[in-house]
Design a protein around this motif. Structure first.
Motif, PDB file in Angstrom:
ATOM      1  N   THR A  78       0.543  -1.290   0.120  1.00 58.03           N
ATOM      2  CA  THR A  78       0.053   0.013  -0.190  1.00 58.03           C
ATOM      3  C   THR A  78       0.794   1.320  -0.046  1.00 58.03           C
ATOM      4  O   THR A  78       0.682   2.233  -0.827  1.00 58.03           O
ATOM      5  CB  THR A  78      -0.937  -0.058   1.215  1.00 58.03           C
ATOM      6  N   ARG A  79       1.864   1.275   0.637  1.00 61.58           N
ATOM      7  CA  ARG A  79       2.703   2.342   0.786  1.00 61.58           C
ATOM      8  C   ARG A  79       3.604   2.670  -0.513  1.00 61.58           C
ATOM      9  O   ARG A  79       3.566   3.941  -1.019  1.00 61.58           O
ATOM     10  CB  ARG A  79       3.928   2.118   1.976  1.00 61.58           C
ATOM     11  N   GLN A  80       3.831   1.381  -1.288  1.00 63.93           N
ATOM     12  CA  GLN A  80       4.306   1.728  -2.365  1.00 63.93           C
ATOM     13  C   GLN A  80       3.452   2.198  -3.363  1.00 63.93           C
ATOM     14  O   GLN A  80       3.752   3.014  -4.594  1.00 63.93           O
ATOM     15  CB  GLN A  80       4.920   0.324  -3.092  1.00 63.93           C
ATOM     16  N   MET A  81       2.287   1.711  -3.299  1.00 64.87           N
ATOM     17  CA  MET A  81       1.219   1.986  -4.331  1.00 64.87           C
ATOM     18  C   MET A  81       1.038   3.711  -4.048  1.00 64.87           C
ATOM     19  O   MET A  81       0.731   4.431  -5.064  1.00 64.87           O
ATOM     20  CB  MET A  81      -0.229   1.390  -3.965  1.00 64.87           C
ATOM     21  N   LEU A  82       0.877   4.166  -3.010  1.00 68.39           N
ATOM     22  CA  LEU A  82       0.766   5.642  -2.704  1.00 68.39           C
ATOM     23  C   LEU A  82       2.054   6.404  -3.246  1.00 68.39           C
ATOM     24  O   LEU A  82       1.925   7.596  -3.791  1.00 68.39           O
ATOM     25  CB  LEU A  82       0.719   5.777  -1.169  1.00 68.39           C
ATOM     26  N   VAL A  83       3.366   6.049  -3.140  1.00 68.27           N
ATOM     27  CA  VAL A  83       4.501   6.622  -3.882  1.00 68.27           C
ATOM     28  C   VAL A  83       4.160   6.608  -5.431  1.00 68.27           C
ATOM     29  O   VAL A  83       4.595   7.758  -5.899  1.00 68.27           O
ATOM     30  CB  VAL A  83       5.780   5.881  -3.438  1.00 68.27           C
ATOM     31  N   GLU A  84       3.947   5.541  -5.856  1.00 71.10           N
ATOM     32  CA  GLU A  84       3.567   5.514  -7.426  1.00 71.10           C
ATOM     33  C   GLU A  84       2.602   6.547  -7.640  1.00 71.10           C
ATOM     34  O   GLU A  84       2.593   7.233  -8.802  1.00 71.10           O
ATOM     35  CB  GLU A  84       3.073   4.233  -8.154  1.00 71.10           C
ATOM     36  N   ARG A  85       1.625   6.699  -6.850  1.00 76.27           N
ATOM     37  CA  ARG A  85       0.389   7.691  -7.077  1.00 76.27           C
ATOM     38  C   ARG A  85       0.755   8.947  -7.093  1.00 76.27           C
ATOM     39  O   ARG A  85       0.653  10.031  -7.744  1.00 76.27           O
ATOM     40  CB  ARG A  85      -0.683   7.296  -6.444  1.00 76.27           C
ATOM     41  N   MET A  86       1.683   9.314  -6.013  1.00 75.44           N
ATOM     42  CA  MET A  86       2.296  10.739  -6.098  1.00 75.44           C
ATOM     43  C   MET A  86       3.166  11.007  -6.923  1.00 75.44           C
ATOM     44  O   MET A  86       3.392  12.219  -7.408  1.00 75.44           O
ATOM     45  CB  MET A  86       2.980  10.831  -4.523  1.00 75.44           C
ATOM     46  N   MET A  87       3.928   9.815  -7.481  1.00 76.22           N
ATOM     47  CA  MET A  87       5.042  10.202  -8.593  1.00 76.22           C
ATOM     48  C   MET A  87       4.105  10.681 -10.072  1.00 76.22           C
ATOM     49  O   MET A  87       4.545  11.594 -10.563  1.00 76.22           O
ATOM     50  CB  MET A  87       5.626   8.956  -8.874  1.00 76.22           C
ATOM     51  N   ASN A  88       3.083   9.880  -9.967  1.00 79.40           N
ATOM     52  CA  ASN A  88       2.057  10.441 -11.357  1.00 79.40           C
ATOM     53  C   ASN A  88       1.717  11.681 -11.063  1.00 79.40           C
ATOM     54  O   ASN A  88       1.675  12.853 -12.039  1.00 79.40           O
ATOM     55  CB  ASN A  88       1.012   9.287 -11.314  1.00 79.40           C
ATOM     56  N   ASN A  89       1.352  12.263  -9.778  1.00 79.47           N
ATOM     57  CA  ASN A  89       0.764  13.382  -9.542  1.00 79.47           C
ATOM     58  C   ASN A  89       1.646  14.590  -9.745  1.00 79.47           C
ATOM     59  O   ASN A  89       1.463  15.661 -10.221  1.00 79.47           O
ATOM     60  CB  ASN A  89       0.242  13.873  -8.150  1.00 79.47           C
ATOM     61  N   LEU A  90       3.060  14.238  -9.612  1.00 75.55           N
ATOM     62  CA  LEU A  90       4.204  15.139  -9.748  1.00 75.55           C
ATOM     63  C   LEU A  90       4.618  15.422 -11.096  1.00 75.55           C
ATOM     64  O   LEU A  90       5.081  16.032 -11.547  1.00 75.55           O
ATOM     65  CB  LEU A  90       5.356  14.759  -8.876  1.00 75.55           C
ATOM     66  N   THR A  91       4.251  14.413 -11.923  1.00 76.25           N
ATOM     67  CA  THR A  91       4.678  14.333 -13.383  1.00 76.25           C
ATOM     68  C   THR A  91       3.684  14.565 -14.582  1.00 76.25           C
ATOM     69  O   THR A  91       3.817  14.604 -15.599  1.00 76.25           O
ATOM     70  CB  THR A  91       5.246  12.991 -13.626  1.00 76.25           C
ATOM     71  N   SER A  92       2.351  14.397 -14.078  1.00 75.12           N
ATOM     72  CA  SER A  92       1.211  14.458 -14.979  1.00 75.12           C
ATOM     73  C   SER A  92       0.711  15.899 -15.055  1.00 75.12           C
ATOM     74  O   SER A  92       0.847  16.801 -13.960  1.00 75.12           O
ATOM     75  CB  SER A  92       0.200  13.501 -14.394  1.00 75.12           C
TER      76      SER A  92
END
Length: 553
Positions: A24-38
């Motif tokens: 779940t923590r990794q899922m959140l990291v990936e979601r935030m990465m998407n927020n920062l690059t999209s």
């Protein structure tokens, strides 16, 4: 106790909403990465980050938010953790916005400093230009991602216009070129194409409208057409078929490429066919990296044609490309002709058993392999056994073997261990997220007992391993002189077993990975417990809608 009895007697268990699992923590990291690059209203306002910057910041944000929320949870240990989850999401949102604002401030500050450049700065720049004549690499990728227009492009690229410069490698990554900047670069690159050997144009059109981006790519392609390149990196440009064809003039002129990188480029079936069509020759190709695309089976058929005509290929990466059985079989058959292969990465595809068996035939021909990454391919026991049997007879210098997440059971363990036993140069072994259980752990431990002096890392997390298997494995790896990390997390080791393993590593605690997701009660991480599964789903749902800007700015 046999497997059927064991399964029938597994006890239900309860998982509170806090702490979240590593998944779940990794899922959140990936979601935030998407927020920062999209693209969003916030990134339009403050700018986007590069993939690397986003990953670094997202991990820091999550770690900070987790620490804060965990401290909050520890003050109310009898709660269900829901307030900690809410604080976790709130802190992540707040820190996301701070990162975007900080990036905007840094870009603005850079602009002010440039406009107020002192005489000493100019003299220093002149000095750098003199020394540039002896440099071979010209790299503008350092620092924050930024847009480049014509005026700034004139200044940044000026060293490339110095008479007698020795640049043979250029890296324009991490700077987004507009049409004006591309027109400034065009004559400069045209004048250099006779001396350039390596060109990195990864992530160089970020945030540009499609029409402008395609024009920029066409300008760069035309200016570099006819150069004799050894390495070309076009990754992280969301190319698609249109983008690939925009680079057509450059690709068609290349017959001596040794390395080509097309990662994270939105390469669809049509785009893959365009790649195959446009590159005239891959007879000298040694590196082909094709990670994180939307290729699918039909696209894999096109890529397999490229592979088939690359007899010198040493490094092939085609991970996370949505390839199923048909495409996997085609790639496997193509790889049979690549007898010089040293590194193979096919992770995170949907090959299945048949493609696994086909791949085993290719692997039997690869005597030079040192790294094999075959995790999350749905190989099951049959495909895995075929592959390890092939590797046992080939690849004597194998250093890395990854077979995580393939539904491998203890039935395959004797075959895996027989392969491992003869791989005396093994440095890293990953069999995580399978179903090896104690029986499998014992086989692996026995295989590693003798020799393996270079072994550094073993990952058998999430394998339903209990006390006996964990302790035996710990006793074996702790004796290896180069050993760095044993991961046995997310298993079902009893509290007594945890104590024994901890005691084995008492002189080197840093070599034992975390055990925070181990279930000493003997459950299976929610797989057969509706209560545990439901709680984890509820936790993920609370984080699913996380967006930048949940906080007031």
């Amino acid at each position: 106790m046999d497997a059927s009895t064991e399964n029938s007697q597994r006890r239900p268990f309860s998982i509170k909403l806090w702490p979240p699992s590593q998944k779940t923590r990794q899922m959140l990291v990936e979601r935030m990465m998407n927020n920062l690059t999209s693209k969003s209203i916030f990134t339009q306002r403050y700018g986007v980050l590069t993939r690397g910057e986003a990953e670094e910041n997202a991990k820091k944000i999550e770690d900070t938010a987790f620490t804060t929320s965990n401290q909050h949870y520890e003050k109310e240990p009898d709660g269900d953790g829901s307030s900690a989850v809410q604080l976790y999401a709130k802190e992540c949102s707040k820190l996301l916005l701070e990162v975007l604002k900080r990036g905007a401030a840094t870009r603005e500050e850079r602009g002010v400093l440039a406009s107020e450049e002192t005489r000493d700065d100019k003299q220093e720049l002149a000095s750098e230009k003199v020394s540039a004549a002896h440099e071979t690499l010209f790299d503008i990728s350092k620092g924050k991602r930024a847009f480049i227009e014509a005026e700034e492009s004139e200044e940044i690229l000026s060293p490339l216009k110095e008479p007698g410069n020795s640049y043979t490698k250029i890296c324009f990554s991490n700077r987004s070129f507009g049409l004006g900047a591309a027109k400034v670069a065009e004559p400069i690159l045209f004048s250099l194409k006779g001396q350039l050997k390596e060109v990195d144009l990864s992530d160089f059109i970020a945030g540009r409208p499609e029409a402008e981006a395609l024009q920029v790519m066409s300008i760069f392609a035309a200016s570099l057409e006819g150069s004799i390149l050894k390495s070309l990196n076009l990754s992280n440009n969301a190319l698609g078929e249109k983008g690939v064809r925009a680079f057509g003039a450059l690709l068609k002129s290349q017959s001596s490429l040794e390395e080509i990188y097309l990662m994270n480029d939105g390469i669809s079936e049509e785009a893959a066919r365009a790649v195959c069509e446009l590159i005239p020759s891959t007879e000298k190709l040694k590196v082909l990296q094709f990670h994180n695309n939307m290729t699918g089976d039909e696209g894999a058929l096109a890529i397999s044609e490229v592979v088939k005509h690359s007899p010198l290929l040493e490094d092939f990466r085609c991970s996370s490309t949505r390839i199923g059985s048909e495409g996997g079989i085609a790639l496997s058959e193509a790889l049979e002709s690549c007898t010089q292969l040293k590194k193979l990465d096919l992770r995170d595809n949907m090959f299945g058993v048949d493609a696994g068996v086909a791949l085993s035939k290719a692997l039997s021909r690869h005597a030079n392999l040192t790294e094999v990454y075959l995790s999350y391919l749905n190989l099951e026991d049959e495909g895995t056994i075929a592959i390890v049997n092939a590797l046992k007879e080939s690849a004597p210098m194998l250093e890395v073997l990854e077979l995580a997440g393939n539904d491998v059971t203890a039935e395959a363990a004797p075959f895996i261990s027989a392969c491992i036993a003869v791989k005396q140069h093994l440095v890293k072994l990953s069999l995580a997220e399978n179903e090896l259980k104690d029986e499998g752990a014992v086989h692996i431990s026995k295989a590693l007992e003798e020799g393996h002096g270079q072994l550094k890392e073993v990952d058998v997390s999430a394998n339903y391993i209990r006390r006996a298997g964990a302790c035996l494995l710990a006793q074996v790896v702790i004796k290896k002189p180069e050993f760095k990390l044993l991961n046995i997390n997310s298993n079902i080791i009893s509290e007594e077993g945890i104590d024994e393993v901890t005691e084995i590593f008492k002189k080197s605690p840093g070599l034992l990975g975390p055990l925070d997701e181990n279930d000493p009660e003997g459950g299976d991480g929610g797989e057969e417990s509706g209560e545990g599964e439901g709680n984890e789903d509820e936790l993920e749902s609370k984080l699913k809608k996380l967006e930048v800007g949940d906080q007031d700015d």
